[in-house]
Design an enzyme around this catalytic site. Sequence first.
Site, PDB file in Angstrom:
ATOM      1  N   ASN A  54       4.856   3.794  -8.493  1.00  0.00           N
ATOM      2  CA  ASN A  54       4.138   2.680  -7.868  1.00  0.00           C
ATOM      3  C   ASN A  54       2.669   2.655  -8.304  1.00  0.00           C
ATOM      4  OD1 ASN A  54       6.463   2.024  -6.189  1.00  0.00           O
ATOM      5  ND2 ASN A  54       5.940   3.861  -5.024  1.00  0.00           N
ATOM      6  N   HIS A 140       9.642  -0.929   6.080  1.00  0.00           N
ATOM      7  CA  HIS A 140       9.698   0.468   5.647  1.00  0.00           C
ATOM      8  C   HIS A 140      10.042   1.400   6.813  1.00  0.00           C
ATOM      9  CE1 HIS A 140       7.851   4.243   4.011  1.00  0.00           C
ATOM     10  NE2 HIS A 140       8.276   3.719   2.860  1.00  0.00           N
ATOM     11  N   GLU A 190       6.093  -6.583   6.333  1.00  0.00           N
ATOM     12  CA  GLU A 190       5.366  -6.218   5.115  1.00  0.00           C
ATOM     13  C   GLU A 190       4.935  -7.508   4.441  1.00  0.00           C
ATOM     14  OE1 GLU A 190       7.647  -3.493   2.553  1.00  0.00           O
ATOM     15  OE2 GLU A 190       8.308  -2.473   4.359  1.00  0.00           O
ATOM     16  N   SER A 194       8.993  -3.580  -0.204  1.00  0.00           N
ATOM     17  CA  SER A 194       9.014  -2.441  -1.122  1.00  0.00           C
ATOM     18  C   SER A 194      10.268  -2.318  -1.960  1.00  0.00           C
ATOM     19  CB  SER A 194       8.811  -1.153  -0.336  1.00  0.00           C
ATOM     20  OG  SER A 194       9.861  -0.983   0.592  1.00  0.00           O
ATOM     21  N   ASP A 219       2.065  -4.620   6.888  1.00  0.00           N
ATOM     22  CA  ASP A 219       2.014  -3.463   5.985  1.00  0.00           C
ATOM     23  C   ASP A 219       1.841  -3.994   4.557  1.00  0.00           C
ATOM     24  OD1 ASP A 219       2.487  -1.278   4.382  1.00  0.00           O
ATOM     25  OD2 ASP A 219       4.318  -0.636   5.407  1.00  0.00           O
ATOM     26  N   HIS A 222       2.425  -2.373  -0.842  1.00  0.00           N
ATOM     27  CA  HIS A 222       2.652  -2.741  -2.246  1.00  0.00           C
ATOM     28  C   HIS A 222       1.779  -3.898  -2.718  1.00  0.00           C
ATOM     29  CE1 HIS A 222       5.972   0.041  -2.795  1.00  0.00           C
ATOM     30  NE2 HIS A 222       6.182  -0.184  -1.514  1.00  0.00           N
ATOM     31  N   LYS A 253      -0.543   4.025  -3.975  1.00  0.00           N
ATOM     32  CA  LYS A 253       0.198   3.212  -4.942  1.00  0.00           C
ATOM     33  C   LYS A 253      -0.787   2.610  -5.939  1.00  0.00           C
ATOM     34  CE  LYS A 253       4.173   3.247  -2.045  1.00  0.00           C
ATOM     35  NZ  LYS A 253       4.655   2.975  -0.708  1.00  0.00           N
TER      36      LYS A 253
HETATM   37  C1  LIG Z   1       5.001   3.828   0.464  1.00  0.00           C
HETATM   38  C2  LIG Z   1       5.015   2.997   1.685  1.00  0.00           C
HETATM   39  C3  LIG Z   1       4.433   3.425   2.877  1.00  0.00           C
HETATM   40  C4  LIG Z   1       3.912   4.818   3.057  1.00  0.00           C
HETATM   41  O1  LIG Z   1       2.769   5.046   2.357  1.00  0.00           O
HETATM   42  P1  LIG Z   1       2.452   6.540   1.852  1.00  0.00           P
HETATM   43  O2  LIG Z   1       1.012   6.516   1.588  1.00  0.00           O
HETATM   44  O3  LIG Z   1       3.302   6.761   0.662  1.00  0.00           O
HETATM   45  O4  LIG Z   1       2.836   7.448   2.984  1.00  0.00           O
HETATM   46  C5  LIG Z   1       4.380   2.547   3.931  1.00  0.00           C
HETATM   47  N1  LIG Z   1       4.920   1.323   3.845  1.00  0.00           N
HETATM   48  C6  LIG Z   1       5.521   0.893   2.732  1.00  0.00           C
HETATM   49  C7  LIG Z   1       6.075  -0.480   2.691  1.00  0.00           C
HETATM   50  C8  LIG Z   1       5.598   1.717   1.626  1.00  0.00           C
HETATM   51  O5  LIG Z   1       6.234   1.306   0.537  1.00  0.00           O
END
Ligand SMILES: *Cc1c(COP(=O)(O)O)cnc(C)c1O
Length: 418
Positions: A54, A140, A190, A194, A219, A222, A253
């Site tokens: 990512n 997620h 989100e 993801s 969230d 991404h 990411k």
């Molecule tokens: C990767 C991810 C997370 C968690 O983030 P990290 O920093 O890897 O713990 C949270 N939400 C989504 C949608 C993700 O893809």
Amino acid sequence: MANPSDSTGFESSLSLRLDAVRAQSLWRHLRRIDKISGHQVETEGRSLRNFAGNDYLGLTSHPALIEAATQSIRDFGCGSAASRLISGSLAPHHALEEAIADFKGTQAAVSFSSGLSAAIGTLPALIGYDDVVVLDRLVHACCVDAARLSGARLRVFRHNDIEDLERILRWTSSLPRTAQKSPKVLVVTESLFSMDGDTAPLREIVSLKERYGAWLMVDEAHATGVLGPNGRGRVVELGLTERVEIQMGTLGKAIGSAGGFIAGSRALSDTLINRARSFLFSTAPVPAAVAAACAGLQIAAALEGDRLRQRLRSHTITVLNTAAKAGFVSTSCSQIIPLHVGDELHAVRVSDELRSLGILAPAIRHPTVARGRARIRLTVSAAHSDADLTALDQALKNLSSRCPPALLSAPLSKEPLD
Ligand SMILES: *Cc1c(COP(=O)(O)O)cnc(C)c1O
């Protein structure tokens, strides 16, 4: 090491469960990567082109991030030594939070060691047993777990389905209320999903939650660094900053380092500092990661970030075309490009096949996605070279000639299968 005695049945109990995982083609194991250069990884004696990460802007190995991390270790050491409230609130943490608030255009921000710990700390700090969390079906796992941990009642709406969300919000407005207590309702989604690479109808969701007096957490894991002006995310892109109560993101990411954040009002950040247990009871993020994240944000927001996003966009279009030519149907409009395979065992075989053709692309299976919705998840980066994209094109062609795409792309029903 000698075999454990297993007088308590611990080993045999675990073995039974692992056998069941294997039988469902859901077995996972770690593969060691010995070296990374650009988007090539060396693993098990082979060099593979990496379409699995990512690191969308290629910042993990950017000289500015490496220099910032190194300087920060020199100034502050390798560890933070305590939680932020005890003695670990170092200058880099404060600089990072100011940079995040500035990047997102919010009053304040709080950083965590990961996106997962941001979610796990935040939901239980804001809601509890008398409240309701309404989740998009595809959010997620960390938001699902955080919602469970809060003790609130959970409701799930069909992915990106506004009518289904409204049906649930209508139900919440019929819940009993007293003068002292009325249940709080928090919607969680989100901005860029993801595993499917599609985006949420955020404008509609914001109007709806306002109509019903619900709160919204978005969230942007991404989307951070990728979408919106200067990569500030989808909430900023749509002009919704003042109307989204809680914005979440990761620094692991596109930003190229590690850590998570919550951005929003001062009251929100004060609440988290006082109540989020993953903030209170965990050693502060290491200075090197924090300083690298700060440098990553700076690059993402600058002209260099625009250039990298342009490159990412052009690579994305190339790979979407490549996938379509090879006969894959895609739900994606972004750098996350799932090739829908359906069956778990088949997904593993396709991933192994791609590996033999020099491409690293993971089979994503239950519980990451619903049963029967397994897929190969390709991710594109600005760091890919033309040779990487050509090799992927060749590999997918090769794959679809040996294994007709009709067999590869399971029909996409609108509803997840479980
Ligand atoms: C990767 C991810 C997370 C968690 O983030 P990290 O920093 O890897 O713990 C949270 N939400 C989504 C949608 C993700 O893809």
